[in-house]
Enzyme design. Structure first.
Site, PDB file in Angstrom:
ATOM      1  N   ASP A   1      38.225  40.542  37.785  1.00 13.68           N
ATOM      2  CA  ASP A   1      38.055  40.376  36.599  1.00 13.68           C
ATOM      3  C   ASP A   1      37.883  38.760  36.403  1.00 13.68           C
ATOM      4  O   ASP A   1      38.555  38.285  35.162  1.00 13.68           O
ATOM      5  CB  ASP A   1      39.622  40.932  35.763  1.00 13.68           C
ATOM      6  CG  ASP A   1      39.358  40.970  34.277  1.00 13.68           C
ATOM      7  OD1 ASP A   1      38.167  40.732  33.747  1.00 13.68           O
ATOM      8  OD2 ASP A   1      40.277  41.257  33.607  1.00 13.68           O
TER       9      ASP A   1
ATOM     10  N   HIS B   1      36.960  30.550  31.038  1.00 12.40           N
ATOM     11  CA  HIS B   1      37.114  29.979  29.605  1.00 12.40           C
ATOM     12  C   HIS B   1      36.992  28.380  30.035  1.00 12.40           C
ATOM     13  O   HIS B   1      37.753  27.978  30.805  1.00 12.40           O
ATOM     14  CB  HIS B   1      38.335  30.355  29.072  1.00 12.40           C
ATOM     15  CG  HIS B   1      38.144  31.644  28.671  1.00 12.40           C
ATOM     16  ND1 HIS B   1      37.361  32.552  27.609  1.00 12.40           N
ATOM     17  CD2 HIS B   1      38.777  32.795  29.187  1.00 12.40           C
ATOM     18  CE1 HIS B   1      37.592  33.671  27.636  1.00 12.40           C
ATOM     19  NE2 HIS B   1      38.476  34.077  28.500  1.00 12.40           N
TER      20      HIS B   1
ATOM     21  N   HIS C   1      32.981  38.450  34.582  1.00 12.49           N
ATOM     22  CA  HIS C   1      32.243  38.288  33.262  1.00 12.49           C
ATOM     23  C   HIS C   1      31.544  36.687  33.800  1.00 12.49           C
ATOM     24  O   HIS C   1      32.253  35.792  34.077  1.00 12.49           O
ATOM     25  CB  HIS C   1      33.431  37.810  32.398  1.00 12.49           C
ATOM     26  CG  HIS C   1      34.085  38.855  32.194  1.00 12.49           C
ATOM     27  ND1 HIS C   1      34.071  39.698  31.180  1.00 12.49           N
ATOM     28  CD2 HIS C   1      35.285  39.487  32.813  1.00 12.49           C
ATOM     29  CE1 HIS C   1      34.774  40.899  31.280  1.00 12.49           C
ATOM     30  NE2 HIS C   1      35.627  40.631  32.112  1.00 12.49           N
TER      31      HIS C   1
ATOM     32  N   ASP D   1      34.185  46.840  28.445  1.00 17.05           N
ATOM     33  CA  ASP D   1      35.294  46.015  28.807  1.00 17.05           C
ATOM     34  C   ASP D   1      35.524  44.845  27.986  1.00 17.05           C
ATOM     35  O   ASP D   1      34.471  44.311  27.368  1.00 17.05           O
ATOM     36  CB  ASP D   1      34.769  45.479  30.183  1.00 17.05           C
ATOM     37  CG  ASP D   1      36.054  44.753  30.689  1.00 17.05           C
ATOM     38  OD1 ASP D   1      37.310  45.364  30.529  1.00 17.05           O
ATOM     39  OD2 ASP D   1      36.016  43.462  31.087  1.00 17.05           O
TER      40      ASP D   1
ATOM     41  N   HIS E   1      38.531  49.971  30.047  1.00 15.78           N
ATOM     42  CA  HIS E   1      39.342  48.897  29.795  1.00 15.78           C
ATOM     43  C   HIS E   1      40.327  49.476  28.983  1.00 15.78           C
ATOM     44  O   HIS E   1      40.298  49.838  27.723  1.00 15.78           O
ATOM     45  CB  HIS E   1      38.891  47.686  28.906  1.00 15.78           C
ATOM     46  CG  HIS E   1      39.671  46.764  28.434  1.00 15.78           C
ATOM     47  ND1 HIS E   1      40.096  45.373  28.780  1.00 15.78           N
ATOM     48  CD2 HIS E   1      40.538  46.840  27.576  1.00 15.78           C
ATOM     49  CE1 HIS E   1      40.735  44.706  28.179  1.00 15.78           C
ATOM     50  NE2 HIS E   1      41.401  45.619  27.263  1.00 15.78           N
TER      51      HIS E   1
ATOM     52  N   PHE F   1      42.376  35.318  26.411  1.00 13.98           N
ATOM     53  CA  PHE F   1      42.735  35.964  27.515  1.00 13.98           C
ATOM     54  C   PHE F   1      41.811  35.794  28.478  1.00 13.98           C
ATOM     55  O   PHE F   1      40.682  35.869  28.604  1.00 13.98           O
ATOM     56  CB  PHE F   1      42.799  37.574  27.138  1.00 13.98           C
ATOM     57  CG  PHE F   1      43.889  38.099  26.276  1.00 13.98           C
ATOM     58  CD1 PHE F   1      45.329  38.401  26.646  1.00 13.98           C
ATOM     59  CD2 PHE F   1      43.462  38.203  25.120  1.00 13.98           C
ATOM     60  CE1 PHE F   1      45.979  38.731  25.741  1.00 13.98           C
ATOM     61  CE2 PHE F   1      44.465  38.906  24.065  1.00 13.98           C
ATOM     62  CZ  PHE F   1      45.646  38.934  24.606  1.00 13.98           C
ATOM     63  N   GLY F   2      42.175  35.658  29.879  1.00 17.06           N
ATOM     64  CA  GLY F   2      41.469  35.708  31.218  1.00 17.06           C
ATOM     65  C   GLY F   2      41.619  34.618  32.137  1.00 17.06           C
ATOM     66  O   GLY F   2      41.966  33.625  31.556  1.00 17.06           O
TER      67      GLY F   2
END
Ligand SMILES: [Zn+2]
Length: 460
Positions: free
Chosen positions: A334, A338, A66, A156, A183, A352-353
Site C-alpha cells: 500500500d 505524500h 499508489h 481503493d 478497500h 493517510f498513508g
C-alpha cells in the site's frame, strides 16, 4: 542482451515447488533452465552473476501501490515509483486508480502504460475504478477498462457503500473475468476517524476508526462473492475480526482472498503515542531486533497515520496468525507517497498513508520468517505465485519459458533504512532509522538487471 547466468544461489520457486541450490539461465528475456552446472553449457559471452549464499526467486509482485501519476507528480511519478520498486526487489507492481483524474476510462489506462514504457524499469500493471471518479454512484465502463488492459477493478482509497451497486459491479466483473479489489471501509461507522478506536485514541484525544468499520464490509464482500461467484479480494486487512470472517468464508469455498501490509503486522496504535509508549507497550519483542538503540519518534507523528489505521496488539497478532495459516495469502505495501508539507501538519489534517516499497521485504522477513512464523518459501509465495494467480498474470514463476523476472535477495543482510537512500520522491515512512534484516540484492526484469546493490543505481 537480456541474457544472464545466475550461479550458485538457493533457488526458491514456490510455483514449481522447487527449493535447492542451483543456477538459473536466462536467454533473451526468458527463463531457459534451472539446474546444476549450467555454466559449462552457457556461451562465454553471456554475463554471469554470482548469487552464492543468496536466494534466487521469481520477481516479487506488489499488487497494491499508489504512483500518483497522473495529477500528483510532486508526490511520486511512475518513474520514481518504479525506481523505488526496483530497489525494494519488486519486478511488478499494480497501480491503484485514485489518481487525478481517476483511472476510470481507457484513455488514462493508456497514459499509464505509456509512462511505464518510458520509465522502462519494472512491469507496471493498472487497476481500473469500479465507479466513475471513485464516487460510488455510477459504474465505470468495466468492459472498456478490461479491453484497455486493467488487471482488476477497485475504488481503493474509497469504498462503494451502496450494496446493490457493488453487486452489479461484481456481476460485470465476472463477465469480464476481472477480480474486484476492495478497500473495506463502512463510512457510517468510520465517519471522520483518524486512528484506531481504542485506548490510545481516547488517551490522545483523537477520533476513532473502529475495527467494525472494516469488518462490516469484509462481511458484505463475503456475502456478495457468494451470491455472484465473483472473486473479491479484501485489501490491506488490519482487524482481527476481518481475519476470522475470511478464514470461515474460505473454509466454505467462497471466492474471497485477503492481503496484509507490513505496517499492520509490525506496528500498533501505541506507536501514535510516540516511540517510548510503543516500545514500552507493544514493541517489546521487536525491540530485540533493534539492538541497543531504539528508533525514536514523537507522539502524533503523522507517519503513523494510515488507512486502515494501526490497530491493537491483538489485531496485529491476528493478522500474523492469518498469514501463518494461509487465510491471508498475499503481502503488499500500500505504498502511498505524500509530500513533506502535507504530512507536516496536525494529526487530524494529515493525509493517510506511508511509503513501503523499500521496506516491505525486510519487515516481512523479520516478522514472518526470522520470527519463525512461516518458512521462507511460504513468504516468497505470498509475493509471487499467489498474487500472479489472483491477477491471471503469467508471472511469479521460474518455469522454463516464463518471463525472466527474477529477484536475488539476502535474507540475513542487516541494514538501516535512511531517508537519503530512498528512491521514492516522498519520505513519509515510519521506518527511517530502523535496523532491518533482509534485503534485495538484484532486481531483474525480462532478463535485464534494472537495479543491483553493487551498482546502487537504477539502470534506466
Ligand atoms: Zn486502500
Amino acid at each position: 542482451m537480456n541474457s544472464l547466468l545466475l550461479t550458485g544461489g538457493r533457488v526458491i520457486d514456490p510455483a514449481n515447488q522447487f527449493d535447492a541450490v542451483a543456477d538459473v539461465l536466462i536467454l533473451n528475456g526468458k527463463i531457459s533452465a534451472v539446474g546444476n552446472r549450467l555454466a559449462t553449457q552457457t556461451p562465454g559471452e553471456i554475463e554471469r552473476f554470482d548469487a552464492t549464499g543468496k536466494i534466487i526467486c521469481p520477481g516479487l509482485i506488489d499488487l497494491h501501490v499508489h504512483f500518483r501519476e497522473p495529477g500528483q507528480t510532486a508526490k511520486e511519478t511512475i518513474a520514481s515509483g518504479a525506481a523505488a520498486a526496483a530497489r525494494g526487489g519488486f519486478t511488478s507492481v499494480v497501480c491503484m486508480p485514485n489518481t487525478s483524474p481517476a483511472i476510470d476510462n481507457a484513455g488514462t489506462v493508456a497514459l499509464i502504460h505509456e509512462r511505464a514504457a518510458q520509465a522502462d524499469g519494472v512491469n507496471v500493471f493498472v487497476t481500473g475504478a469500479i465507479t466513475k471518479n471513485l464516487a460510488g454512484e455510477e459504474l465505470a465502463p468495466i468492459g472498456s477498462l478490461k479491453k484497455a488492459g486493467v488487471v482488476a477493478i477497485t475504488d481503493d482509497g474509497h469504498c462503494v457503500q451502496n450494496n446493490d451497486l457493488m453487486r452489479r459491479a461484481c456481476e460485470y466483473a465476472k463477465m469480464f473475468d476481472l477480480p474486484i479489489f476492495d478497500h473495506c471501509q463502512d463510512y457510517s461507522l468510520v465517519t471522520d476517524g483518524v486512528m484506531h478506536e481504542g485506548y490510545w485514541s481516547t488517551a490522545l484525544g483523537l477520533r476513532g476508526w473502529p475495527s467494525a468499520g472494516e469488518e462490516m464490509i469484509v462481511a458484505r464482500n463475503i456475502l456478495l462473492a457468494e451470491l455472484t461467484g465473483t472473486r473479491i479480494h479484501c485489501q490491506h486487512l488490519s482487524a482481527a475480526g476481518s481475519v476470522a470472517l475470511l478464514r470461515e468464508a474460505k473454509r466454505r469455498g467462497v471466492p474471497v482472498s485477503g492481503e496484509a501490509c507490513p505496517h499492520h503486522f509490525t506496528l500498533t496504535d501505541a506507536a501514535v503515542a510516540g516511540s517510548e509508549k510503543f516500545w514500552g507497550a507493544d514493541g517489546k519483542i521487536l525491540a530485540k531486533s533493534q539492538g541497543g538503540e531504539l528508533p525514536e519518534w514523537p507522539g502524533y507523528d503523522t507517519n503513523f497515520k494510515m488507512n486502515p489505521p494501526l490497530r491493537s496488539a491483538r489485531d496485529r497478532e491476528a493478522i500474523l496468525e492469518g498469514l501463518a495459516d494461509g487465510t491471508i495469502e498475499i503481502l503488499c505495501s500500500d505504498h502511498a507517497p505524500h509530500c513533506d508539507y502535507e504530512k507536516e501538519v496536525e494529526f487530524d489534517y494529515a493525509p493517510f498513508g506511508i511509503t513501503g516499497l523499500e521496506t516491505e521485504l525486510a519487515l516481512s522477513l523479520m516478522q514472518l520468517v526470522h520470527a519463525k512464523r512461516i518458512s521462507l518459501p511460504e513468504m516468497i509465495a505470498k509475493f509471487t505465485v499467489n498474487p500472479a494467480r489472483l491477477l491471471n498474470l503469467n508471472k511469479g514463476t521460474l518455469g522454463a519459458g516464463a518471463d525472466a523476472d527474477v529477484t536475488v535477495l539476502d535474507p540475513e543482510a542487516e541494514w538501516i533504512f535512511q531517508a537519503g537512500d530512498s528512491a521514492s520522491k516522498s519520505k513519509n515512512s515510519p521506518f527511517f532509522g530502523w535496523k532491518l534484516k533482509g534485503k534485495a540484492v538484484a532486481t531483474i526484469v525480462a532478463g535485464r538487471m534494472v537495479w543491483s546493490e553493487q551498482t546502487e543505481a537504477v539502470v534506466v
